[in-house]
Scaffold this active site. Sequence first.
Site, short mmCIF file in Angstrom:
data_model
loop_
_atom_site.label_atom_id
_atom_site.label_comp_id
_atom_site.label_asym_id
_atom_site.label_seq_id
_atom_site.Cartn_x
_atom_site.Cartn_y
_atom_site.Cartn_z
N GLY A 12 0.83 -1.19 0.00
CA GLY A 12 0.00 0.00 0.00
C GLY A 12 0.85 1.23 0.00
O GLY A 12 1.99 1.23 0.52
N ASN A 13 0.33 2.28 -0.58
CA ASN A 13 1.05 3.54 -0.62
C ASN A 13 0.10 4.67 -0.88
O ASN A 13 -0.99 4.49 -1.43
CB ASN A 13 2.16 3.50 -1.69
CG ASN A 13 1.67 2.86 -2.98
OD1 ASN A 13 0.79 3.43 -3.64
ND2 ASN A 13 2.20 1.70 -3.35
N SER A 49 9.70 2.73 -1.59
CA SER A 49 9.31 1.35 -1.87
C SER A 49 9.69 0.40 -0.73
O SER A 49 10.81 0.44 -0.21
CB SER A 49 10.02 0.87 -3.15
OG SER A 49 9.62 -0.43 -3.48
N SER A 99 8.16 4.29 -4.38
CA SER A 99 7.29 3.13 -4.57
C SER A 99 7.35 2.65 -6.01
O SER A 99 7.38 3.45 -6.95
CB SER A 99 5.85 3.51 -4.24
OG SER A 99 4.96 2.53 -4.71
N SER A 100 7.34 1.32 -6.19
CA SER A 100 7.39 0.79 -7.55
C SER A 100 6.12 1.14 -8.33
O SER A 100 6.09 1.04 -9.55
CB SER A 100 7.59 -0.73 -7.53
OG SER A 100 6.57 -1.33 -6.76
N ASP A 101 5.08 1.59 -7.63
CA ASP A 101 3.84 1.99 -8.30
C ASP A 101 3.86 3.45 -8.74
O ASP A 101 2.84 3.98 -9.20
CB ASP A 101 2.64 1.78 -7.36
CG ASP A 101 2.41 0.30 -7.07
OD1 ASP A 101 2.52 -0.52 -8.02
OD2 ASP A 101 2.11 -0.05 -5.92
N HIS A 158 -3.18 3.40 -2.92
CA HIS A 158 -3.29 2.05 -3.45
C HIS A 158 -3.14 1.08 -2.28
O HIS A 158 -2.22 1.21 -1.48
CB HIS A 158 -2.19 1.81 -4.48
CG HIS A 158 -2.10 0.39 -4.95
ND1 HIS A 158 -3.19 -0.31 -5.39
CD2 HIS A 158 -1.04 -0.46 -5.06
CE1 HIS A 158 -2.81 -1.53 -5.75
NE2 HIS A 158 -1.52 -1.66 -5.55
N HIS A 217 -4.12 -3.28 -1.01
CA HIS A 217 -4.67 -4.59 -1.33
C HIS A 217 -5.71 -4.93 -0.27
O HIS A 217 -5.71 -6.02 0.29
CB HIS A 217 -3.55 -5.63 -1.38
CG HIS A 217 -2.64 -5.50 -2.56
ND1 HIS A 217 -1.92 -6.55 -3.08
CD2 HIS A 217 -2.36 -4.44 -3.36
CE1 HIS A 217 -1.21 -6.13 -4.13
NE2 HIS A 217 -1.44 -4.86 -4.31
N ASP A 270 -23.31 7.85 -0.85
CA ASP A 270 -22.81 9.04 -0.17
C ASP A 270 -21.44 9.45 -0.69
O ASP A 270 -21.03 10.61 -0.54
CB ASP A 270 -22.69 8.79 1.34
CG ASP A 270 -24.03 8.91 2.07
OD1 ASP A 270 -24.92 9.60 1.57
OD2 ASP A 270 -24.16 8.29 3.15
N HIS A 300 -5.89 -7.51 -9.65
CA HIS A 300 -4.90 -6.82 -8.84
C HIS A 300 -5.57 -6.28 -7.55
O HIS A 300 -5.74 -7.05 -6.61
CB HIS A 300 -4.24 -5.72 -9.69
CG HIS A 300 -3.07 -5.05 -9.07
ND1 HIS A 300 -2.09 -4.44 -9.81
CD2 HIS A 300 -2.73 -4.85 -7.77
CE1 HIS A 300 -1.18 -3.92 -8.98
NE2 HIS A 300 -1.56 -4.15 -7.75
N TYR A 336 -24.79 18.53 4.09
CA TYR A 336 -24.25 17.61 5.10
C TYR A 336 -22.99 18.22 5.68
O TYR A 336 -22.24 18.90 4.98
CB TYR A 336 -23.92 16.26 4.44
CG TYR A 336 -23.34 15.23 5.37
CD1 TYR A 336 -24.15 14.32 6.04
CD2 TYR A 336 -21.96 15.17 5.58
CE1 TYR A 336 -23.61 13.37 6.90
CE2 TYR A 336 -21.42 14.22 6.44
CZ TYR A 336 -22.24 13.33 7.09
OH TYR A 336 -21.70 12.40 7.94
#
Lengths: 237, 237, 237, 237
Positions: B28-29, B45, B75-77, B96, B98, B121, B172, B230
């Site tokens: 995650g990042n 990363s 990060s590799s992403d 991102h 998982h 919402d 993914h 709201y």
Amino acid sequence: MAYEKLKEEVYAANMALQASGLVVLTWGNASGVDRAAGVMAIKPSGVSYDVLKPADIVVLSLEDGKTVDGKARPSSDTPTHLHLYHKFTSIGGVIHTHSTCGTSFAQAGREIPCLGTTHADNFYGTIPCTRELTDAEINGEYELNTGKVMVERFVSGKIDPLDVPGILVAGHAPFAWGKTPAKAVENGIVLEFTAKMALHTFALNPAVRPISQTLLDKHFLRKHGKGAYYGQPDTAK
Amino acid sequence: MAYEKLKEEVYAANMALQASGLVVLTWGNASGVDRAAGVMAIKPSGVSYDVLKPADIVVLSLEDGKTVDGKARPSSDTPTHLHLYHKFTSIGGVIHTHSTCGTSFAQAGREIPCLGTTHADNFYGTIPCTRELTDAEINGEYELNTGKVMVERFVSGKIDPLDVPGILVAGHAPFAWGKTPAKAVENGIVLEFTAKMALHTFALNPAVRPISQTLLDKHFLRKHGKGAYYGQPDTAK
Amino acid sequence: MAYEKLKEEVYAANMALQASGLVVLTWGNASGVDRAAGVMAIKPSGVSYDVLKPADIVVLSLEDGKTVDGKARPSSDTPTHLHLYHKFTSIGGVIHTHSTCGTSFAQAGREIPCLGTTHADNFYGTIPCTRELTDAEINGEYELNTGKVMVERFVSGKIDPLDVPGILVAGHAPFAWGKTPAKAVENGIVLEFTAKMALHTFALNPAVRPISQTLLDKHFLRKHGKGAYYGQPDTAK
Amino acid sequence: MAYEKLKEEVYAANMALQASGLVVLTWGNASGVDRAAGVMAIKPSGVSYDVLKPADIVVLSLEDGKTVDGKARPSSDTPTHLHLYHKFTSIGGVIHTHSTCGTSFAQAGREIPCLGTTHADNFYGTIPCTRELTDAEINGEYELNTGKVMVERFVSGKIDPLDVPGILVAGHAPFAWGKTPAKAVENGIVLEFTAKMALHTFALNPAVRPISQTLLDKHFLRKHGKGAYYGQPDTAK
């Protein structure tokens, strides 16, 4: 501070709601009523539980819904709560959450039949689900109409709101209530837990039938009403 | 320290992501962008959240993706995030994860229809799922191409990324975004929670239909855009 | 203290296993090996994690399994670990848990196909399931034979234990391993998380197919082996 | 303080029950027996775990069920516990919870077959489910009759209560027991965990068969009885 006791009680119920794990982000609210003073109190809209203080609780007139104490905008669900207090005159607290399993039943449009004594101890029969609101009801006074479809389901089903202290709003999520804000929170927790076990029970036995009326009577009535023998004498209810 | 505010913001979003329970191990990042300065900042990363500090956040040029501040490998992403910032010019943060249920939908190749108001919402309609990448796309610039299939789905579906602030990448996991890194984290939490309830809802009612467009409009628009009512006046968005 | 480093490492892995939430009561154990010294170290049998200390870790000869350091009886699964170290000469740590979803797959006798990139990042293909042990194998050297059916599955499937660092023992539960005890714990966590998402994915799409070999190659190889570009240069593996 | 040791033990078991996560609100209770002194001790009815103290534990005569020590009303399930102590003379502790998955099996009216070694390590075969109580049994001495249907199932099935230390009461929830209150809590935890994995196992493989008698024997008997070799010599049981 005006309405101090009510605001403390409603603050405590909102914090208990969050501690219960039923609330994600700021979704969910608890309210309480002081019928003698003619007011209800509710969480301000969209405020994080991390910073909520008793003084932030908004107090409104039961009669016209106008703020009588507090600076913040009250929860956008206020007209729903107000309508429940108007029509269910025996209740003193209301909560609303998007708790996972209760909401899943609401989204599926399925009522929760009484599949066991956990349910029977707290809800005297099926936890009902409202009909869907019409487009006109959604485009009109939406929050008020959300309250109206709940009350409609209890009136048409001839259900006493203290016998069945909660309901699923179709496509939306649960509401629960009780004689006090604290009791409303407890009933919200029970509703979620009951929904979770019903989800698993249906997976294990899709044809499962509700427990017998005799067992339902036994469990609900040993905890509620005149013949109750559960809990300590001064707390039995 | 250069880009201090951006790095603090991105650091805080990464820590909030971990605190949310959406992240297992180092998966995650979160990233953020400063469009005026022409840079984006992202988690390094494979670094453990236990030891992550604001100074570890890597800052890169929005134009060519080259590091302008920070010693660690980003990060590799990163090429995926970069592409989203290029094409979705209204967004300021991307995350991102998982997360369990969002990833399960992505693995199943199923989009998440809007089954209730919790979804409505925050996401204005179905949370889409990309097509699978081709072998050439995987063997080529994989991370960039992951960004491209997400953008492709929004362009072909004529979806505004601020209306639907997240997507599932087939086989993914989810990506989510928002006007700020903090809002991207919030949308990632909502996506996961919505996926969890959709999973249960399908189990309870495999034939469930999405809520009406009228109810979707009502809920999304009362929280977003000009007619929003709201939250508190200064925080409503 | 003899074998101090190994005992500290194995102690830390056992504590990490418990902190991971994969272990209920005292079920589960982690071991490590020092091939130069010709020993393995493992948790003592049935000892509560609350009171476990590094000095309690039992050290045994890799050659004959006899205790060389420590007073307690080693885990009853010791012969299984020992066999894995004998046959999988590239591994340095082994863990065993009855983690919920991995064990459910083992009980169902189902292998876990690679349904997404979370799986592909860590396991290079299907997580296999052993055959059931015969009555003779159960009544004979049961723990040793448990090790043998795992190795048999890797040999017959021509699987490298570092490519697929874990397996399900049919009717029992998962084992996982890695180059170090810490890495074995990490792979055990990934196995459980992968199993959980596979369970949900099958519920959402019973006909789901594994991801393509191209995507599997891409994800596994960007984190493992010579072409790896995930993580920081000194930690990439 | 009279019966101090027993009250401490029963208090500790009740607190362990809550810490285990098996208990929601005040649902659940643990009791213990001192057969030499002819008494049992149990949690007072409906008291919150937050305020429970050892001194609150109620001590009753095993012979006639009358309170011999303590001011509070004992758990409403007392007659059930008492009957179990009368008929299962080898047990020393009993617990009752509405734990999620065990209760779901009880609501579904399904027994839990032995699907793996986790189950086999602790329960020597199927965890049985009682028949439903008749209306006469519900309207009569309900709590006593709840105990009677449990005992009936063990007698008709010729099951030793120390071989299978728990049962599901149909439409209600699990009871578990053991040689001590602490062991009863442990068996309650195992029952819930076993139920959770069985729920997932059935989802993955609806046609799953129980493990072989040989494997069941191996696992149960290596932890229980004369040939046990699990745990440390002085704690093996």
